[in-house]
Design a protein around this motif. Structure first.
Motif: not given
Length: 141
Positions: A2, A116, A121
Motif C-alpha cells: 500500500d 483506498k 488509492w
C-alpha cells in the motif's frame, strides 16, 4: 504494498500535473476533495473536476516542474493513510501566459490524506505549506 501504491500515486500526480494531462490528473483525486495553500490564500472544498478546472486555468501558459521526495507515509487503516512529502516546484511563463507572470521556485511540504477504494488509492485532502519562495521578474518580449 500500500505504501508503494501511494508513492506511485504521487509520482503520477507530479507527472500528469506537469504534462497538463487534466483528465489523467483528475483520476489521482478522490471524488470530493479538500485543498489548502495558505501561502497564497487558496482554499477549495468540493468536486475534484471543479478543482482540476481551477488549476488548469491558473496554469494556462505556465511551464511547471514538480519534484517530490522523502515521503513519510502512515497507514491509518486498511483504506486510509496520511503522508508528508517534501517538494520543489518551478513555474515559468511560456508564450501563452498572462502578462506579468513571473518565474517562481518554491520549496515546502505536501500534507495529504489518502483513501483506498476499488479504484485504488486517491488523494482526499491536501495542504501545501511553503518554506521558501523565490520569485523572479517576468521576462519582457
Amino acid at each position: 504494498m500500500d505504501i508503494e501504491a501511494i508513492k506511485q500515486l504521487k509520482a503520477r500526480y507530479f507527472r500528469l500535473l506537469d504534462r497538463k494531462d487534466w483528465a489523467g490528473w483528475t483520476e489521482v483525486w478522490e471524488q470530493e476533495i479538500e485543498h489548502e495553500m495558505p501561502a497564497d490564500g487558496t482554499s477549495f472544498r468540493g468536486a475534484r473536476e471543479d478543482f482540476v478546472a481551477f488549476v488548469a486555468r491558473a496554469l494556462t501558459g505556465i511551464v511547471t516542474v514538480h519534484h517530490g521526495q522523502t515521503p513519510e507515509i502512515k497507514l491509518t487503516s486498511p483504506t486510509s493513510a496520511t503522508g508528508i512529502w517534501a517538494f520543489v516546484d518551478r513555474l515559468k511563463a511560456g508564450p501563452d501566459a498572462q502578462p506579468g507572470i513571473s518565474e517562481f521556485t518554491g520549496f515546502g511540504h505536501y500534507h495529504e490524506s489518502y483513501v483506498k477504494s476499488d479504484a485504488g488509492w486517491r488523494i482526499k485532502t491536501q495542504r501545501v505549506t511553503r518554506l521558501r519562495m523565490d520569485i523572479g521578474p517576468a521576462e519582457s518580449s
